[in-house]
Design a protein around this motif. Structure first.
Motif, short mmCIF file in Angstrom:
data_model
loop_
_atom_site.label_atom_id
_atom_site.label_comp_id
_atom_site.label_asym_id
_atom_site.label_seq_id
_atom_site.Cartn_x
_atom_site.Cartn_y
_atom_site.Cartn_z
N MET A 1 0.85 -1.19 0.00
CA MET A 1 0.00 0.00 0.00
C MET A 1 0.89 1.24 0.00
SD MET A 1 -2.63 1.23 2.96
CE MET A 1 -2.00 2.70 3.73
N THR A 2 0.59 2.18 -0.83
CA THR A 2 1.30 3.45 -0.80
C THR A 2 0.39 4.50 -0.17
OG1 THR A 2 0.57 4.04 -3.02
CG2 THR A 2 2.69 2.94 -2.83
N ALA A 3 1.00 5.42 0.55
CA ALA A 3 0.25 6.47 1.22
C ALA A 3 -0.32 7.44 0.20
CB ALA A 3 1.12 7.21 2.22
N THR A 7 -2.96 11.23 6.47
CA THR A 7 -3.68 10.34 7.38
C THR A 7 -3.13 8.92 7.32
OG1 THR A 7 -5.68 11.65 7.13
CG2 THR A 7 -5.96 9.41 7.95
N ASP A 8 -2.60 8.52 6.16
CA ASP A 8 -2.04 7.18 6.02
C ASP A 8 -0.80 6.97 6.89
OD1 ASP A 8 -4.01 6.41 4.18
OD2 ASP A 8 -2.87 7.30 2.53
N TRP A 36 5.79 4.54 0.38
CA TRP A 36 5.77 3.12 0.00
C TRP A 36 5.49 2.22 1.19
CZ3 TRP A 36 5.35 1.55 -4.80
CH2 TRP A 36 5.74 2.42 -5.81
N PHE A 37 5.90 2.65 2.38
CA PHE A 37 5.70 1.87 3.61
C PHE A 37 5.09 2.78 4.68
CE2 PHE A 37 9.46 0.21 1.40
CZ PHE A 37 9.04 -1.08 1.15
N PRO A 38 3.82 3.14 4.55
CA PRO A 38 3.23 4.15 5.42
C PRO A 38 3.11 3.76 6.89
CG PRO A 38 1.56 3.19 4.00
CD PRO A 38 2.88 2.66 3.54
#
Length: 110
Positions: A1-3, A7-8, A36-38
């Motif tokens: 998951m990308t931010a 909020t992410d 890339w790593f939120p």
């Protein structure tokens, strides 16, 4: 998951705020978040391992989980470890110079 939005980054930012309050006496690291790593909080220490070790101890990370390596032609030592803490993934990285043969004998480097 990308931010996609700030909020992410909620989990690592909450953790950073908590650590700043509960461990204000610890050495200040370089702090990084990544789209890339939120869920990851990266804390990096340069020049010696003292800051790395202080944070590793404060976070209750087992020293046996720390990996050691060298880079830059053997001139830089690197410690790395990661753990889950306070709802975020924490990555600690420390860099330190590897002493030259002259320095380990008490002489000055050429």
């Amino acid at each position: 998951m990308t931010a996609q939005t700030l909020t992410d980054f909620a989990a690592p930012l909450r953790l950073l705020r908590l650590l700043a309050v509960e461990h204000a006496e610890l050495p200040a690291p370089d702090v990084a978040l990544s789209t890339w790593f939120p869920d990851r909080l990266e804390l990096t220490f340069h020049d010696d391992f003292a800051g790395f070790e202080a944070w590793r101890d404060a976070l209750g990370i087992d020293p046996a989980g720390v990996s050691y390596g060298v880079q830059s032609g053997g001139r830089t030592a690197v410690l790395k470890v990661h753990t889950e803490y306070g709802g975020a993934e924490v990555h600690l990285t420390g860099f330190a110079d590897v002493p030259t043969a002259d320095e380990t004998r008490g002489g000055e480097a050429a």
